[in-house]
Design an enzyme around this catalytic site. Structure first.
Site, mmCIF file in Angstrom:
data_model
loop_
_atom_site.group_PDB
_atom_site.id
_atom_site.type_symbol
_atom_site.label_atom_id
_atom_site.label_comp_id
_atom_site.label_asym_id
_atom_site.label_seq_id
_atom_site.Cartn_x
_atom_site.Cartn_y
_atom_site.Cartn_z
ATOM 1 N N ARG A 108 0.836 -1.202 0.000
ATOM 2 C CA ARG A 108 0.000 0.000 0.000
ATOM 3 C C ARG A 108 0.867 1.247 0.000
ATOM 4 O O ARG A 108 0.556 2.233 -0.673
ATOM 5 C CB ARG A 108 -0.931 -0.011 1.207
ATOM 6 N N CYS A 141 -0.455 5.758 9.499
ATOM 7 C CA CYS A 141 -0.877 4.469 8.937
ATOM 8 C C CYS A 141 -2.116 4.710 8.094
ATOM 9 O O CYS A 141 -2.232 5.744 7.438
ATOM 10 C CB CYS A 141 -1.136 3.452 10.052
#
Length: 277
Positions: A174, A233
Site C-alpha cells: 500500500r 498508517c
C-alpha cells in the site's frame, strides 16, 4: 512502567482487585467485536469501542476523542486517572495499541497492553466469561498531552521543513501503491519523505519484539532523540503500534498523525503523494 504485561502478572492483579481491564478489539473488515466481547472476554473487562469513543464532528474514522468525551466514557467504565489499566485485543497486538496511545494522550501513566492479547491469556489457561460486569461510575480527570498528536497542517509543515522522520505502519504494498487502499475514495502511495515500517516488523507472536530487537530496527531507520518522529498508517490504529514500540525502546516524544492516510489520501485533497519504494 513497560508497555506490556504478562498474562500471569495480569491474573495476579485480577485476583488482588488491583486493575481495570479493557477489551480494545477492533477490525478493519467491520467484524462486530462488541458481539465477540459479549461471547467471551477476560472476567471484569469492559469494552472500549474505538469508533464510539471518538470525535464524531469529522467523517474521518475513530479520530481521538476530546478530553471531556474520553473522561465521560471511561468514567462510566469505573476508571479513574490513577487506576492501573490493562488493554487487550483478540488479535494479539493490533488495536489495543491505539487504546493504549489514547490513554497516554489523556495523560494516563499506569496503562499497559496484555502481551499476546486474548490468545495468550487463553493459551495460559486463564478464564474467560460471557458475564458483563456492571462498573461503578467514577470521575476521570484528563491531562491532555497535546504534544503526542498532530493534524494535517502540522504534517504539511513537517514535510516542508523536512525535519521529521515519518514512519508509515501500512503494508509495504500500500505504501508503494502496488496494492489499493481498503477504503473507498483514497489515492494510493505515501507522503513525501516518509519511510515504510510495516507494523508487523515490530511484532512477534502477538506482542512487541524484545526491546533490544526494537532498538536495532529503529536504529536502522535512523531513529534518534535528536529528530522528531511522526507515526502514521491507514487510520491511526497501527501507527499506534509504532508509537508504542518507540516508547518501549525509550523514545517517548513520537507524535501520531491522527488523520493518517484516511485523510491525506483523499481524492478531494491536493496533498502530494509519492508512489514506488
Amino acid at each position: 512502567m513497560t508497555t506490556q504485561i504478562e498474562p500471569q502478572d495480569l491474573a495476579k492483579l485480577v485476583d488482588d482487585g488491583a486493575v481495570k481491564i479493557l477489551d480494545g478489539s477492533w477490525a478493519l473488515d467491520g467484524t462486530d467485536m462488541r458481539a465477540l466481547y459479549r461471547a467471551n472476554h477476560i472476567p471484569g473487562a469492559q469494552f472500549f469501542d474505538l469508533d464510539a469513543i471518538a470525535d464524531h464532528s469529522t467523517p474521518l474514522p475513530h479520530m481521538a476523542p476530546s478530553p471531556d468525551q474520553f473522561a465521560a466514557a471511561v468514567g462510566q467504565m469505573g476508571i479513574s486517572e490513577t487506576d492501573h489499566v490493562v488493554i487487550y485485543d483478540r488479535q494479539g497486538l493490533f488495536s489495543a495499541a491505539r487504546v493504549w496511545w489514547t490513554f497516554r494522550l489523556m495523560g494516563h501513566e499506569k496503562v499497559q497492553v496484555l502481551r499476546g492479547g486474548l490468545p495468550a491469556w487463553q493459551a495460559g489457561g486463564f478464564p474467560v466469561t460471557n458475564q458483563v460486569s456492571a462498573p461503578i461510575p467514577t470521575t476521570y480527570a484528563t491531562r491532555h498531552i497535546v504534544e503526542n498528536i498532530i493534524n494535517i497542517s502540522d504534517l504539511q509543515s513537517a514535510i516542508k521543513t523536512n525535519d521529521s522522520l515519518i514512519l508509515d505502519a501500512r503494508p509495504k504494498a500500500r505504501f508503494e501503491s502496488t496494492a489499493p487502499e481498503p477504503r473507498a475514495g483514497l489515492r494510493s502511495g505515501h507522503m513525501p519523505g516518509s519511510r515504510s515500517l510495516p507494523f508487523g516488523e515490530l511484532v512477534s507472536d502477538g506482542a512487541l519484539k524484545p526491546r533490544n530487537e526494537l532498538e536495532i530496527i529503529f536504529h536502522s531507520y535512523g531513529v534518534s532523540d535528536a529528530r522528531p518522529i511522526i507515526t502514521t498508517c491507514g487510520s491511526g490504529v497501527t501507527a499506534a503500534i509504532i508509537s508504542m514500540a518507540l516508547f518501549e525502546a525509550g523514545h517517548t516524544s513520537a507524535r501520531l498523525y491522527d488523520g493518517s492516510w484516511a485523510e491525506w489520501g483523499q481524492e478531494s485533497l491536493d496533498t502530494p503523494i509519492v508512489t514506488g519504494p
